[in-house]
Every structure is written in structure tokens, then in C-alpha cells.
Design a protein around this motif. Structure first.
Motif, PDB file in Angstrom:
ATOM      1  N   LEU A  83    -107.902  57.099 -65.604  1.00 11.41           N
ATOM      2  CA  LEU A  83    -107.884  58.252 -63.897  1.00 11.41           C
ATOM      3  C   LEU A  83    -108.668  59.191 -63.925  1.00 11.41           C
ATOM      4  O   LEU A  83    -108.576  60.370 -65.324  1.00 11.41           O
ATOM      5  CB  LEU A  83    -106.225  58.057 -63.442  1.00 11.41           C
TER       6      LEU A  83
ATOM      7  N   ARG B 267    -102.546  59.138 -59.155  1.00 14.51           N
ATOM      8  CA  ARG B 267    -102.232  58.787 -58.818  1.00 14.51           C
ATOM      9  C   ARG B 267    -100.937  59.369 -58.511  1.00 14.51           C
ATOM     10  O   ARG B 267     -99.592  58.298 -59.365  1.00 14.51           O
ATOM     11  CB  ARG B 267    -101.914  56.675 -58.237  1.00 14.51           C
ATOM     12  N   VAL B 268     -99.979  59.414 -57.402  1.00 14.91           N
ATOM     13  CA  VAL B 268     -98.254  59.684 -57.489  1.00 14.91           C
ATOM     14  C   VAL B 268     -97.373  58.513 -57.964  1.00 14.91           C
ATOM     15  O   VAL B 268     -96.824  59.191 -58.895  1.00 14.91           O
ATOM     16  CB  VAL B 268     -98.174  59.517 -55.725  1.00 14.91           C
TER      17      VAL B 268
ATOM     18  N   THR C  17     -98.329  56.585 -60.723  1.00 19.00           N
ATOM     19  CA  THR C  17     -98.352  56.663 -61.908  1.00 19.00           C
ATOM     20  C   THR C  17     -98.176  58.413 -62.569  1.00 19.00           C
ATOM     21  O   THR C  17     -97.410  57.776 -63.423  1.00 19.00           O
ATOM     22  CB  THR C  17     -99.971  57.178 -62.380  1.00 19.00           C
TER      23      THR C  17
ATOM     24  N   ASN D  26     -99.084  53.588 -54.989  1.00 12.66           N
ATOM     25  CA  ASN D  26     -99.893  53.875 -55.943  1.00 12.66           C
ATOM     26  C   ASN D  26    -101.147  53.409 -54.636  1.00 12.66           C
ATOM     27  O   ASN D  26    -102.720  54.324 -55.107  1.00 12.66           O
ATOM     28  CB  ASN D  26    -100.454  53.717 -56.672  1.00 12.66           C
ATOM     29  N   THR D  27    -100.888  52.340 -54.072  1.00 11.43           N
ATOM     30  CA  THR D  27    -101.942  52.346 -52.902  1.00 11.43           C
ATOM     31  C   THR D  27    -101.656  53.229 -51.493  1.00 11.43           C
ATOM     32  O   THR D  27    -103.246  52.880 -51.014  1.00 11.43           O
ATOM     33  CB  THR D  27    -102.675  50.759 -52.771  1.00 11.43           C
TER      34      THR D  27
ATOM     35  N   LYS E 266    -102.236  55.791 -48.475  1.00  8.45           N
ATOM     36  CA  LYS E 266    -103.228  57.173 -48.223  1.00  8.45           C
ATOM     37  C   LYS E 266    -102.356  58.642 -47.704  1.00  8.45           C
ATOM     38  O   LYS E 266    -101.654  58.212 -46.679  1.00  8.45           O
ATOM     39  CB  LYS E 266    -104.196  56.512 -47.769  1.00  8.45           C
TER      40      LYS E 266
ATOM     41  N   THR F 160    -101.303  65.064 -55.836  1.00 12.58           N
ATOM     42  CA  THR F 160    -101.863  63.948 -56.658  1.00 12.58           C
ATOM     43  C   THR F 160    -102.478  62.901 -55.975  1.00 12.58           C
ATOM     44  O   THR F 160    -103.207  63.889 -55.489  1.00 12.58           O
ATOM     45  CB  THR F 160    -100.275  62.894 -56.954  1.00 12.58           C
ATOM     46  N   ARG F 161    -103.234  62.418 -56.650  1.00 14.84           N
ATOM     47  CA  ARG F 161    -104.063  61.605 -56.533  1.00 14.84           C
ATOM     48  C   ARG F 161    -104.743  61.404 -54.553  1.00 14.84           C
ATOM     49  O   ARG F 161    -105.152  61.573 -53.660  1.00 14.84           O
ATOM     50  CB  ARG F 161    -105.437  60.265 -57.349  1.00 14.84           C
ATOM     51  N   ASN F 162    -103.125  60.831 -54.239  1.00 16.85           N
ATOM     52  CA  ASN F 162    -103.316  60.554 -53.210  1.00 16.85           C
ATOM     53  C   ASN F 162    -101.682  60.776 -52.071  1.00 16.85           C
ATOM     54  O   ASN F 162    -101.020  60.041 -51.164  1.00 16.85           O
ATOM     55  CB  ASN F 162    -102.966  58.272 -52.662  1.00 16.85           C
TER      56      ASN F 162
END
Length: 204
Positions: A14, A73-74, A76, A101-102, A104, A188-190
Motif C-alpha cells: 500500500l 485504507r481504514v 486495513t 475499504n472502498t 470515499k 487513513t487513506r480513505n
């Protein structure tokens, strides 16, 4: 809160580019002063910094650091946290890993294992076995949009479950309904992640 809070192993696969400068934060030729530009940068850094009494357990660099958490991602991030293992179990039981995880730009209020223990083993097992009730319960811990501490000072939000939560406070004293934020505004990423010391229960 145990010292292991969010000491997460990082999946090397990641990755996320370094944070971009705040739009308009840097002065352009003929524009605002350098001082004004850096004030905007400083304000943006403060707004994005984690808050809460347990944030001091986050390492300054490497595994579990703010920079590395931003690559995950959250769900994870949740799955690799020893203090959020029960929440991870609940997310898996409800089949919501992929959806989280997907998703947004969401905000997740994540109860610790200690928070789940307050429910009692029998009630927890019953909740984990009821997928519909579990999905509703978890959805009540998520709101749309990346909420900052400033957004939480005194507010009411509609959760993905459809019922409302209330937030108040600032700094190390932020509450979501009756739960206290141990460490929050973790990007986190998203999603923005807020680790809380209690469970949020829908009123309906």
C-alpha cells in the motif's frame, strides 16, 4: 489505553503520495505575503493533527506513525491494530470489510476492545451472530465526510445507519454521544479515524 494503541504493521504494497500542499497556502508572485502563506500552512497542519490523550502512544515515524497510517485504507488499519481486534471481528462478521475499504471520505468512530467488553460476552456473541443487527450497529459508527476536531466541537451528524450522533469538546476532551475520544483525527487513506472508549448505540 494500552501503549499498543494503533502500533500497526504496515503493508508494503500500500502506498500513497506525500501530502500535497494546501491549495492557496503558498504565496504566488504579486499575491499574499510569505507570512500569510505560512500561517495558512500552519493552520492546515494543526487541523490535520491527531488529538486525544492516547495519541502520545503513536510513534513519530515508521510503523504506526501518522505518515504510515495515511498509506492504509481504514479497515486495513483497524485489522492490524491490537486494540481494535473486536471491532475488526465485527466488521468481518458483517461482511463490511470491502465496503469500508472502498468508501470515499468517511469518518469512523472505532470502539476499543475494552469498550466492547463493557457489553458482556453473552450480548457480544449475540450481536456478532445477528448480521442485520451488527450491520446497523456498525453503520451507526460511521458518518459521511472526513470530520476534523473542529467539526466535532458542538455538532450533530446523521450516521450511515440513519440515526444521529452528537459530538462536543475539543483537544483531549472530545466526546461522541457519551464515549470519549482516546485518539482521533487519524487520517487513513480513505477516512478519518477516531478511537473511542465506548460503544455507540442507535436510539431507534
Amino acid at each position: 489505553m494500552k501503549p499498543g494503541l494503533l502500533a500497526l504493521p504496515i503493508a508494503a504494497a500500500l502506498s500513497l503520495p506525500a501530502a500535497h500542499p494546501v491549495s492557496g497556502a503558498y504565496p504566488m508572485a504579486g499575491g499574499s505575503s510569505t507570512s500569510d502563506g505560512w500561517h495558512a500552512v500552519a493552520a492546515a497542519l494543526v487541523a490535520s493533527a491527531p488529538v486525544g490523550p492516547a495519541c502520545k502512544t503513536l510513534p513519530p515515524s515508521g510503523r504506526g506513525s501518522v505518515t504510515e497510517l495515511g498509506r492504509l485504507r481504514v479497515d486495513t488499519a483497524i485489522a492490524h491494530s491490537p486494540d481494535l481486534s473486536t471491532l475488526n471481528q465485527a466488521i468481518q462478521a458483517a461482511g463490511l470489510t470491502h465496503k469500508l475499504n472502498t468508501a470515499k471520505d468517511i469518518t469512523v468512530f472505532a470502539p476499543t476492545d475494552e469498550a466492547f467488553k463493557k457489553l458482556g460476552r453473552r450480548k457480544l456473541d449475540k450481536l456478532l451472530a445477528d448480521r442485520n443487527a451488527l450491520t446497523r450497529f456498525l453503520a451507526y459508527h460511521v458518518v459521511q465526510g472526513r470530520k476534523t476536531p473542529g467539526d466535532l466541537k458542538k455538532a450533530e451528524f446523521t450516521t450511515l445507519e440513519g440515526d444521529k450522533i452528537t459530538t462536543k469538546g475539543s483537544g483531549d476532551k472530545i466526546k461522541v454521544n457519551k464515549a470519549k475520544v482516546a485518539c482521533g483525527n487519524i487520517r487513513t487513506r480513505n477516512a478519518n479515524l477516531y478511537v473511542i472508549d465506548g460503544l455507540l448505540t442507535p436510539k431507534r
